[in-house]
Design a protein around this motif. Structure first.
Motif, PDB file in Angstrom:
ATOM      1  N   GLU A 195       0.929  -1.550   0.102  1.00  0.00           N
ATOM      2  CA  GLU A 195       0.351   0.151   0.427  1.00  0.00           C
ATOM      3  C   GLU A 195       1.112   1.282   0.010  1.00  0.00           C
ATOM      4  N   LYS A 196       0.803   2.436  -1.154  1.00  0.00           N
ATOM      5  CA  LYS A 196       1.525   3.170  -0.762  1.00  0.00           C
ATOM      6  C   LYS A 196       0.019   4.468  -1.044  1.00  0.00           C
ATOM      7  N   THR A 197       0.164   5.851  -1.732  1.00  0.00           N
ATOM      8  CA  THR A 197      -0.443   6.981  -1.757  1.00  0.00           C
ATOM      9  C   THR A 197      -0.349   6.887  -3.054  1.00  0.00           C
ATOM     10  N   LEU A 198      -0.349   7.933  -3.742  1.00  0.00           N
ATOM     11  CA  LEU A 198      -0.125   7.932  -5.533  1.00  0.00           C
ATOM     12  C   LEU A 198       0.610   8.614  -4.850  1.00  0.00           C
ATOM     13  N   ASP A 199       1.210   9.781  -4.900  1.00  0.00           N
ATOM     14  CA  ASP A 199       2.149  10.624  -5.037  1.00  0.00           C
ATOM     15  C   ASP A 199       3.428   9.961  -4.953  1.00  0.00           C
ATOM     16  N   LEU A 200       3.284   8.870  -4.630  1.00  0.00           N
ATOM     17  CA  LEU A 200       4.672   7.878  -4.442  1.00  0.00           C
ATOM     18  C   LEU A 200       4.996   6.443  -5.332  1.00  0.00           C
ATOM     19  N   LEU A 201       3.904   6.558  -7.144  1.00  0.00           N
ATOM     20  CA  LEU A 201       4.136   5.340  -7.348  1.00  0.00           C
ATOM     21  C   LEU A 201       4.557   6.467  -8.379  1.00  0.00           C
ATOM     22  N   ASP A 202       5.057   5.350  -9.459  1.00  0.00           N
ATOM     23  CA  ASP A 202       6.313   5.452 -11.085  1.00  0.00           C
ATOM     24  C   ASP A 202       5.616   5.517 -11.712  1.00  0.00           C
ATOM     25  N   VAL A 203       5.563   6.094 -12.533  1.00  0.00           N
ATOM     26  CA  VAL A 203       5.648   6.040 -14.110  1.00  0.00           C
ATOM     27  C   VAL A 203       5.315   4.295 -14.614  1.00  0.00           C
ATOM     28  N   GLY A 204       3.967   4.157 -15.161  1.00  0.00           N
ATOM     29  CA  GLY A 204       4.265   2.962 -15.225  1.00  0.00           C
ATOM     30  C   GLY A 204       3.964   1.241 -14.573  1.00  0.00           C
ATOM     31  N   GLN A 205       3.655   2.278 -13.386  1.00  0.00           N
ATOM     32  CA  GLN A 205       2.761   1.783 -12.431  1.00  0.00           C
ATOM     33  C   GLN A 205       1.461   1.348 -12.679  1.00  0.00           C
ATOM     34  N   ASN A 206       0.896   0.209 -11.726  1.00  0.00           N
ATOM     35  CA  ASN A 206      -0.644  -0.111 -11.942  1.00  0.00           C
ATOM     36  C   ASN A 206      -1.377   0.057 -10.599  1.00  0.00           C
ATOM     37  N   ALA A 207      -2.217   0.307 -10.294  1.00  0.00           N
ATOM     38  CA  ALA A 207      -2.881   0.398  -8.306  1.00  0.00           C
ATOM     39  C   ALA A 207      -4.013   0.225  -8.619  1.00  0.00           C
ATOM     40  N   ARG A 208      -4.479  -0.375  -7.434  1.00  0.00           N
ATOM     41  CA  ARG A 208      -6.022  -0.294  -6.913  1.00  0.00           C
ATOM     42  C   ARG A 208      -6.569   0.284  -5.937  1.00  0.00           C
ATOM     43  N   VAL A 209      -7.193   1.631  -5.809  1.00  0.00           N
ATOM     44  CA  VAL A 209      -7.547   2.608  -5.156  1.00  0.00           C
ATOM     45  C   VAL A 209      -8.336   1.984  -4.202  1.00  0.00           C
ATOM     46  N   ILE A 210      -7.928   2.109  -2.470  1.00  0.00           N
ATOM     47  CA  ILE A 210      -8.311   1.475  -1.413  1.00  0.00           C
ATOM     48  C   ILE A 210      -9.300   2.388  -0.418  1.00  0.00           C
ATOM     49  N   GLN A 211      -8.422   3.623   0.065  1.00  0.00           N
ATOM     50  CA  GLN A 211      -9.161   4.689   0.420  1.00  0.00           C
ATOM     51  C   GLN A 211      -8.851   6.075  -0.381  1.00  0.00           C
ATOM     52  N   VAL A 212      -9.927   7.097   0.298  1.00  0.00           N
ATOM     53  CA  VAL A 212      -9.266   8.591  -0.657  1.00  0.00           C
ATOM     54  C   VAL A 212      -9.770   8.802   0.753  1.00  0.00           C
TER      55      VAL A 212
END
Length: 81
Positions: free
Chosen positions: A3-20
């Motif tokens: 789990e991370k926050t969106l600002d920590l993802l790298d270009v090309g990574q895929n993710a699924r939203v868990i919480q806002v």
């Protein structure tokens, strides 16, 4: 599961939203733009200074400032493409 926050993802990574996180207009705006729990997204590009970041979700592109991206907790799904 990572789990991370969106600002920590790298270009090309895929993710699924868990919480806002957060309250008020900022949180509501993110939810209205499609950042709802369960939605999948990918990081398309990042501005030269790192802000804003472009994401692809639900068939469209969305640009968020770093401060907004820090409010969204995601599960990292895939590596860099």
């Amino acid at each position: 599961m990572t789990e991370k926050t969106l600002d920590l993802l790298d270009v090309g990574q895929n993710a699924r939203v868990i919480q806002v996180k957060g309250k008020g207009p900022s949180r509501r705006r993110l939810l209205e733009m499609g950042m709802v729990p369960g939605v999948g997204l990918s990081v398309i590009k990042r501005a030269p200074m790192g802000d804003p970041v472009d994401f692809k979700l639900k068939g469209y592109n969305l640009s968020l400032r770093k401060q907004e991206a820090q409010m969204v907790v995601v599960e990292v799904l895939g590596g860099i493409q």
